[in-house]
Design a protein around this motif. Structure first.
Motif, short mmCIF file in Angstrom:
data_model
loop_
_atom_site.label_atom_id
_atom_site.label_comp_id
_atom_site.label_asym_id
_atom_site.label_seq_id
_atom_site.Cartn_x
_atom_site.Cartn_y
_atom_site.Cartn_z
N LEU A 1 0.81 -1.22 0.00
CA LEU A 1 0.00 0.00 0.00
C LEU A 1 0.85 1.27 0.00
O LEU A 1 0.29 2.38 -0.02
N ALA A 2 2.16 1.13 0.05
CA ALA A 2 3.04 2.30 0.12
C ALA A 2 2.76 3.26 -1.04
O ALA A 2 2.62 2.85 -2.19
N GLY A 3 2.65 4.53 -0.70
CA GLY A 3 2.40 5.54 -1.71
C GLY A 3 0.94 5.81 -1.98
O GLY A 3 0.59 6.76 -2.69
N SER A 4 0.06 4.97 -1.43
CA SER A 4 -1.38 5.18 -1.62
C SER A 4 -1.98 5.83 -0.38
O SER A 4 -1.37 5.83 0.70
N ASP A 5 -3.15 6.40 -0.54
CA ASP A 5 -3.83 7.06 0.57
C ASP A 5 -4.76 6.06 1.24
O ASP A 5 -5.72 5.59 0.62
N TYR A 6 -4.46 5.70 2.48
CA TYR A 6 -5.30 4.72 3.16
C TYR A 6 -5.33 5.01 4.66
O TYR A 6 -4.48 5.72 5.19
N THR A 7 -6.33 4.46 5.32
CA THR A 7 -6.41 4.55 6.78
C THR A 7 -6.02 3.21 7.37
O THR A 7 -6.04 2.18 6.69
N GLU A 8 -5.68 3.23 8.65
CA GLU A 8 -5.26 2.00 9.31
C GLU A 8 -6.03 1.83 10.61
O GLU A 8 -6.22 2.78 11.37
N LEU A 9 -6.47 0.61 10.84
CA LEU A 9 -7.18 0.26 12.06
C LEU A 9 -6.41 -0.85 12.75
O LEU A 9 -6.13 -1.88 12.14
N GLU A 10 -6.04 -0.62 14.01
CA GLU A 10 -5.29 -1.62 14.75
C GLU A 10 -6.11 -2.08 15.95
O GLU A 10 -6.73 -1.27 16.63
N SER A 11 -6.11 -3.38 16.20
CA SER A 11 -6.88 -3.94 17.31
C SER A 11 -5.98 -4.76 18.22
O SER A 11 -5.06 -5.44 17.76
N GLU A 12 -6.28 -4.72 19.51
CA GLU A 12 -5.57 -5.53 20.49
C GLU A 12 -6.21 -6.91 20.64
O GLU A 12 -5.72 -7.74 21.40
N TYR A 13 -7.31 -7.13 19.93
CA TYR A 13 -8.07 -8.37 20.08
C TYR A 13 -7.87 -9.31 18.89
O TYR A 13 -7.38 -8.91 17.83
N VAL A 14 -8.29 -10.56 19.09
CA VAL A 14 -8.40 -11.49 17.97
C VAL A 14 -9.55 -11.01 17.08
O VAL A 14 -10.63 -10.70 17.57
N LEU A 15 -9.30 -10.94 15.79
CA LEU A 15 -10.34 -10.55 14.84
C LEU A 15 -10.81 -11.79 14.08
O LEU A 15 -10.02 -12.70 13.82
N ALA A 16 -12.08 -11.81 13.72
CA ALA A 16 -12.66 -12.98 13.07
C ALA A 16 -13.86 -12.56 12.24
O ALA A 16 -14.36 -11.44 12.37
N PRO A 17 -14.36 -13.46 11.38
CA PRO A 17 -15.58 -13.14 10.63
C PRO A 17 -16.76 -12.99 11.57
O PRO A 17 -16.86 -13.68 12.59
#
Length: 511
Positions: free
Chosen positions: A42-58
């Motif tokens: 994604l380097a060079g593109s405009d994006y947001t980032e979401l970070e979680s301290e939890y296990v993520l799942a569907p």
């Protein structure tokens, strides 16, 4: 958007796929993998980032529930917790009046000292001037008082399913009466009830639900809510088949193409819901031999084979999925026999609670999707009494069913708790820690936590006809939940029951 977990992301339960990060575009997953690799891509593109301290799942997918009834129940105050018929009747004065009817929350007669629903003369002793309707927790039976019986006769005309000498109304006649009562609700009240039900699912980490048995009026309300962007989760609807030659198949077919043709829609119509028999609690499920605790009674069918075949033929011709409620083994026999006579039928079988050995082969041959409710095992503690020791091994054969057909998990809420981990716990333990007398004898049908989670996500998505549900692989919906702990690392099944899931709101977090 780049989504990262400090623990891990379970992108799929079967086959198991784990990752550090996801790349999302809108509401779709486009890449899964190592965080540094995704970040470099994604380097060079405009994006947001979401970070979680939890296990993520569907997000969980509840393939068969009643968000409409759940919402109505929440409006009325939820399930009534009582220990006797007298307790139930004393609370009628606190109950809400809907369209002139006193309608308290549902009750579970197995928790009452008398072990039965109230009789009409008992209700009359407390309420004589208004009609009263007290619904069984299963939704397949209700008690009326004298005024209620008189009004039911006026509204319904001939009553086919009832024991009015006791004030009891069953099955199709009950649903027709409930539809009449709810038709008097104003549109804002109806929409409020639907949203309450859907928000309850969302609060437990469910991101999609199969709404099994919607009226046309409820369909229109959900369409409005969807158009206004108010639906908190995805809804896949099944219009309740109400019987008779005037049923509007054309409108259901129109809804199918209209809702699936809009990519942005969170509400879709899949087809029809046909309630072929009743429930084991009120002994209305159709069995091949008598109930063990009531000789001479086998339950009954709501529709005969000829009418069911006409429904199947119409559904096949119009590409409608048809979800058939079959709880008793005799009802299942009828559904399987009729299905063998109709070509190209897109069939779901709901509940499939009592299955004989010979029927497993027919299910494998026909290949329907099965939608079951594991928490019934814990709730139905009276099952051995109801069907007897000889038939108890036919009950809730979840693992054996999964060996012969795609099997999806669900809750049938408000009949069972909305919380997915309650369902997973029930599927894994079979009531072993909950005083279920046949638990140890039925452990052959216990599943692992991983199997249960797959049935509750990817398989449930298949049951709803949308393989983008229940996964976080490229092309899947970005319906993500944070888990309080990793369910695949829980070695004590009791601890699974205490896990929590919360839906990730993708608008939060930025870089």
């Amino acid at each position: 958007m780049l989504v990262r977990s400090r623990r891990r992301i379970i992108a799929n339960y079967r086959p198991l796929v784990v990752a550090e990060s996801l790349v999302l575009y809108g509401e779709t997953v486009v890449a899964v993998g190592n965080y540094e690799d995704m970040k470099n891509a994604l380097a060079g593109s405009d994006y947001t980032e979401l970070e979680s301290e939890y296990v993520l799942a569907p997000g969980f997918v509840d393939a068969h529930a009643h968000p409409d009834s759940l919402g109505y129940n929440l409006v009325l105050g939820g399930k009534m917790e009582t220990s006797s018929v007298k307790d139930v009747l004393e609370k009628l004065g606190e109950s809400r009046v809907v369209a002139g009817w006193v309608v308290p929350p549902r009750i579970d007669p197995s928790s009452l000292r008398e072990g039965r629903m109230p009789y009409y003369w008992e209700i009359d002793a407390y309420v004589r001037d208004k009609p009263v309707l007290i619904q069984h927790i299963s939704g397949h039976m209700a008690s009326l008082n004298s005024v209620g019986i008189a009004l039911a006769r006026e509204v319904l005309g001939q009553i086919r399913f009832g024991d009015l000498e006791k004030g009891w109304l069953y099955e199709e006649d009950l649903w027709r009466l409930l539809t009449h009562i709810r038709s008097s609700m104003r549109e804002p009240e109806l929409e409020e009830a639907l949203l309450l039900g859907l928000r309850e699912f969302e609060s437990k980490g469910v991101t999609a639900v199969g709404a099994a048995g919607l009226s046309f009026r409820e369909v229109e309300a959900l369409k409005r809510l969807d158009k206004e962007g108010k639906l908190p989760i995805r809804v896949y609807g099944y219009v309740i088949y109400t019987g008779g030659p005037d049923f509007d198949y054309d409108y259901v077919e129109k809804l199918l193409y209209e809702t699936w043709g809009d990519r942005s829609s969170r509400f879709r119509i899949n087809g029809l819901k046909v309630i072929l028999d009743g429930a084991l609690g009120p002994r209305t499920a159709y069995l091949s031999s008598d109930y063990s605790d009531e000789p001479g009674r086998r339950g009954f069918l709501n529709y005969n084979e000829e009418e069911l075949e006409k429904v199947f033929a119409e559904a096949s011709r119009r590409n409608l999925q048809v979800a058939v409620h079959v709880i008793g083994d005799a009802a299942l026999e009828v559904a399987l026999r009729v299905a063998r006579r109709v070509r190209d039928l897109y069939l779901r079988l709901e509940h499939v609670s009592l299955v004989r050995d010979d029927q497993l082969g027919y299910i494998k041959e026909l290949g329907p999707v099965l939608v079951v409710q594991p928490h019934f095992v814990i709730s139905d503690k009276w099952m051995t009494q109801r069907v007897g020791c000889d038939r108890i091994r036919w009950v809730y054969r979840f693992k054996e069913l999964a060996d012969v057909a795609v099997t999806a998990y669900s809750t049938d809420a408000p009949v069972e708790p909305v919380d997915p981990f309650e369902t997973v716990y029930a599927a894994v333990t079979r009531g072993l820690y909950d005083d279920v007398d046949y638990a140890r004898a039925s452990l052959r049908n216990a599943v692992t936590v991983a199997e249960a989670l797959a049935h509750y996500t990817v398989d449930a998505g298949l049951a709803l006809g949308d393989p983008r549900l229940g996964c976080l692989l490229p092309g899947c919906y970005a319906d993500i939940v944070e888990l309080s702990d990793d369910p695949l690392l829980q070695y004590d099944p009791v601890k699974v029951r205490g896990l929590k899931a919360s839906v990730v709101k993708l608008i939060k977090g930025s870089k």
